[in-house]
Design a protein around this motif. Sequence first.
Motif, PDB file in Angstrom:
ATOM      1  N   ARG A 224       0.834  -1.205   0.000  1.00 13.98           N
ATOM      2  CA  ARG A 224       0.000   0.000   0.000  1.00 13.98           C
ATOM      3  C   ARG A 224       0.872   1.260   0.000  1.00 13.98           C
ATOM      4  N   LEU A 225       1.929   1.244   0.811  1.00 10.98           N
ATOM      5  CA  LEU A 225       2.875   2.360   0.834  1.00 10.98           C
ATOM      6  C   LEU A 225       3.450   2.611  -0.560  1.00 10.98           C
ATOM      7  N   HIS A 226       3.838   1.524  -1.213  1.00  9.55           N
ATOM      8  CA  HIS A 226       4.401   1.598  -2.562  1.00  9.55           C
ATOM      9  C   HIS A 226       3.383   2.177  -3.550  1.00  9.55           C
ATOM     10  N   VAL A 242       9.299   4.263 -12.787  1.00 16.82           N
ATOM     11  CA  VAL A 242       9.014   3.810 -11.432  1.00 16.82           C
ATOM     12  C   VAL A 242       9.189   2.294 -11.327  1.00 16.82           C
ATOM     13  N   GLY A 243       9.581   1.834 -10.140  1.00 16.86           N
ATOM     14  CA  GLY A 243       9.773   0.392  -9.965  1.00 16.86           C
ATOM     15  C   GLY A 243      10.084   0.043  -8.528  1.00 16.86           C
ATOM     16  N   GLY A 244      10.718  -1.111  -8.341  1.00 17.85           N
ATOM     17  CA  GLY A 244      11.048  -1.609  -7.008  1.00 17.85           C
ATOM     18  C   GLY A 244      11.186  -3.126  -7.050  1.00 17.85           C
ATOM     19  N   LYS A 253       9.723 -15.687  -2.564  1.00 17.53           N
ATOM     20  CA  LYS A 253       8.390 -15.479  -1.990  1.00 17.53           C
ATOM     21  C   LYS A 253       8.039 -13.995  -1.962  1.00 17.53           C
ATOM     22  N   PHE A 254       8.955 -13.170  -1.487  1.00 12.85           N
ATOM     23  CA  PHE A 254       8.678 -11.739  -1.419  1.00 12.85           C
ATOM     24  C   PHE A 254       8.695 -11.119  -2.809  1.00 12.85           C
ATOM     25  N   LEU A 255       9.696 -11.475  -3.619  1.00 15.16           N
ATOM     26  CA  LEU A 255       9.803 -10.873  -4.947  1.00 15.16           C
ATOM     27  C   LEU A 255       8.608 -11.244  -5.813  1.00 15.16           C
ATOM     28  N   ARG A 256       8.184 -12.500  -5.759  1.00 13.27           N
ATOM     29  CA  ARG A 256       7.005 -12.911  -6.530  1.00 13.27           C
ATOM     30  C   ARG A 256       5.746 -12.203  -6.036  1.00 13.27           C
ATOM     31  N   ALA A 257       5.614 -12.075  -4.736  1.00 18.07           N
ATOM     32  CA  ALA A 257       4.444 -11.398  -4.196  1.00 18.07           C
ATOM     33  C   ALA A 257       4.392  -9.947  -4.669  1.00 18.07           C
ATOM     34  N   PHE A 258       5.556  -9.280  -4.688  1.00 20.81           N
ATOM     35  CA  PHE A 258       5.609  -7.898  -5.152  1.00 20.81           C
ATOM     36  C   PHE A 258       5.269  -7.811  -6.639  1.00 20.81           C
ATOM     37  N   ILE A 259       5.857  -8.687  -7.441  1.00 26.88           N
ATOM     38  CA  ILE A 259       5.592  -8.669  -8.884  1.00 26.88           C
ATOM     39  C   ILE A 259       4.120  -8.960  -9.154  1.00 26.88           C
ATOM     40  N   GLU A 260       3.578  -9.968  -8.479  1.00 28.23           N
ATOM     41  CA  GLU A 260       2.170 -10.305  -8.662  1.00 28.23           C
ATOM     42  C   GLU A 260       1.276  -9.131  -8.271  1.00 28.23           C
ATOM     43  N   HIS A 261       1.631  -8.470  -7.205  1.00 27.47           N
ATOM     44  CA  HIS A 261       0.843  -7.316  -6.779  1.00 27.47           C
ATOM     45  C   HIS A 261       0.853  -6.227  -7.848  1.00 27.47           C
ATOM     46  N   CYS A 262       2.040  -5.934  -8.372  1.00 31.43           N
ATOM     47  CA  CYS A 262       2.133  -4.872  -9.386  1.00 31.43           C
ATOM     48  C   CYS A 262       1.396  -5.247 -10.678  1.00 31.43           C
ATOM     49  N   LEU A 263       1.505  -6.499 -11.063  1.00 31.18           N
ATOM     50  CA  LEU A 263       0.892  -6.917 -12.325  1.00 31.18           C
ATOM     51  C   LEU A 263      -0.607  -7.150 -12.194  1.00 31.18           C
ATOM     52  N   ARG A 264      -1.036  -7.724 -11.045  1.00 36.89           N
ATOM     53  CA  ARG A 264      -2.425  -8.168 -10.958  1.00 36.89           C
ATOM     54  C   ARG A 264      -3.106  -7.864  -9.622  1.00 36.89           C
ATOM     55  N   GLY A 265      -2.412  -7.171  -8.714  1.00 33.82           N
ATOM     56  CA  GLY A 265      -2.928  -6.995  -7.369  1.00 33.82           C
ATOM     57  C   GLY A 265      -3.985  -5.924  -7.211  1.00 33.82           C
ATOM     58  N   THR A 266      -4.074  -5.024  -8.177  1.00 33.28           N
ATOM     59  CA  THR A 266      -5.106  -3.991  -8.141  1.00 33.28           C
ATOM     60  C   THR A 266      -5.845  -3.999  -9.466  1.00 33.28           C
ATOM     61  N   LYS A 267      -6.925  -3.258  -9.544  1.00 33.02           N
ATOM     62  CA  LYS A 267      -7.762  -3.267 -10.742  1.00 33.02           C
ATOM     63  C   LYS A 267      -6.976  -2.911 -11.995  1.00 33.02           C
ATOM     64  N   ASP A 268      -6.184  -1.840 -11.921  1.00 31.85           N
ATOM     65  CA  ASP A 268      -5.412  -1.410 -13.086  1.00 31.85           C
ATOM     66  C   ASP A 268      -3.930  -1.745 -12.972  1.00 31.85           C
ATOM     67  N   GLY A 269      -3.535  -2.431 -11.889  1.00 29.35           N
ATOM     68  CA  GLY A 269      -2.130  -2.744 -11.691  1.00 29.35           C
ATOM     69  C   GLY A 269      -1.348  -1.525 -11.224  1.00 29.35           C
ATOM     70  N   PRO A 271       2.277   0.481 -11.979  1.00 30.97           N
ATOM     71  CA  PRO A 271       3.333   0.530 -12.996  1.00 30.97           C
ATOM     72  C   PRO A 271       4.639  -0.076 -12.483  1.00 30.97           C
ATOM     73  N   LEU A 272       5.306  -0.806 -13.343  1.00 28.87           N
ATOM     74  CA  LEU A 272       6.566  -1.451 -12.985  1.00 28.87           C
ATOM     75  C   LEU A 272       7.523  -1.317 -14.172  1.00 28.87           C
ATOM     76  N   ASP A 273       8.257  -0.203 -14.176  1.00 25.27           N
ATOM     77  CA  ASP A 273       9.167   0.072 -15.288  1.00 25.27           C
ATOM     78  C   ASP A 273      10.517  -0.594 -15.110  1.00 25.27           C
ATOM     79  N   PHE A 274      10.875  -0.938 -13.884  1.00 22.96           N
ATOM     80  CA  PHE A 274      12.114  -1.663 -13.625  1.00 22.96           C
ATOM     81  C   PHE A 274      11.934  -2.486 -12.358  1.00 22.96           C
ATOM     82  N   ILE A 275      12.738  -3.522 -12.214  1.00 23.96           N
ATOM     83  CA  ILE A 275      12.690  -4.396 -11.049  1.00 23.96           C
ATOM     84  C   ILE A 275      14.037  -4.297 -10.345  1.00 23.96           C
TER      85      ILE A 275
END
Length: 558
Positions: A224-226, A242-244, A253-269, A271-275
């Motif tokens: 949520r902070l992100h 923007v990224g992280g 576990k943490f990296l996948r959770a973060f990626i999944e959140h950015c890609l599919r965790g919210t209605k519009d996702g 943005p993830l320009d870099f990892i």
Amino acid sequence: MRGAWAVAVVVVSLAAPSFSKGEEPAASGFSVRIEVDASRTRDELPAVWRFFGADEPNYAYMKDGEKLLKELGALAPKKVFFRTHNLLTSGDGSPSLKWGSTNAYTEDAQGKPVYDWTIADRIFDAYLKAGLKPYVQIGFMPEALSIKPEPYRHRWTPKAKYDEIYTGWSYPPKDYSKWGELAYQWAKHCAEKYGRDEVAGWYWEVWNEPNIGYWRGTREEFFRLHDEAIRGVRRAVPSAKVGGPDMAGSDPKFLRAFIEHCLRGTKDGTPLDFISFHAKGNPRFVNGRVRMGLAEQLRTVDQGFATIESYPELKGKPVVIGESDPDGCAACQGDQLGYRNGTMYSSYTIESVARQIELAERRNVRLEGALTWAFEFEDQPYFAGFRVLASNGIDLPVMNAFRMFSQMKGRRAATKSSGALDIDDILKKGVRERPDVSAIACVEGKTVRVLAWRYQDDDVAGTDADVTISLAGLPATKGEWRVRRYSVDENASNAFTAWKKMGSPQNLSSAQYALLEKAGRLTEVSLATVVAMKNDATTRFSLPSQAVSLLVFEPIEP
């Protein structure tokens, strides 16, 4: 059939290195053949080395900080990035170890936000004046926003427990909307001050290592902070990069959770320009000497790359190893960190960067940066054992490793070394049984540059390597060929050795300081022999333990 350029051959003969009592000797007495086929070129060598960072933001505009920033900016003007903690931390801007502040956010008596960008601007102004660009870390939590503000400022020293740094700045905000608005106002201010196009070229990420003590909230609270901060930045600068998550290590576990959140965790996702993730080595003090932990760092890198590779949506996305270092704490001291002042650090840096590029290519990952978390500390003793690039304005050998990297321009030439260790063996065992003798080469116009190094995890002395480089089939030229060699070793490009020869003084005369300043620069050294013919050039030199040599072959046109 050969093209206009032919094959450069590097032959290295290594004698047995010496070892401390009780240690099994490495394999010895072998010859190494490194073949560089300059007629077979590919893409340019990625300049992943051009990222740096530090805990303490306020050193950037101090005397030695400004000097070092200028040197970093000169490596690749407007292409070097700097990341730092504490850009939103509350305080008066007074620095100390693992601390800094800007006082960007406070609240009035009615609880309304008050923004003050004076100190933050001074930091970014220092970067841009020196030719660098910000890698913006949105953090830490201002005192007025923290859910647990007291105690707020820590007073950490290298003798304290590391966990003592986690004070009020590491907690979630009491109001996420105010946090998001803070990110918006900051990005908006930067766009107005520096120009939207300029700011769009920076990196923007939220927090530091949210999977360990730096974040005193839950994983979901960090997401949520992100999201709030990224939305704020993008609202101000829609094209911002923007990224992280700039996490500690690469725990899937943490990296996948973060990626999944950015890609599919919210209605519009989100943005993830870099990892981005971090990778550190693990040096130890064994039998009276330092033993580096290169394998641990590279395994972390490979694990992170494997996770990213598993997402088709991330193919081609830039990846930044947001902290890429031999150990985990730049401000810490100890016997196991005794590698920092000398050539172990410089040779490790060359080895680790080159191997990370290799791992990225094998995983089909676009490695954009390997960020060195080392800068300088003002008003500390000379060569105090911190992980830094310079000590009181005197460059350490590792700084010259980056000067060498900055010269490796042009298209990569095919290179093969019989002395190079297999990357899978390094991932399993490190570089323990014998040195890794490797090279990379680039062709730029009629100039060929070869970067050759000798690295081993154990800090042991050894006899010099006898190196022969033979560059054949040179293109036709009316003049002669010149071969220049630069070295970082025990005696060349090494202010630490020069300082020890002075008797390790802490009170330097102006003459002594000038001598050390010169000794800290990249040094051109003479070659043992240079033989140039119409279409061939041969040169011989010695390669000591932990040494790195850059050879530049270029025609001298009449």
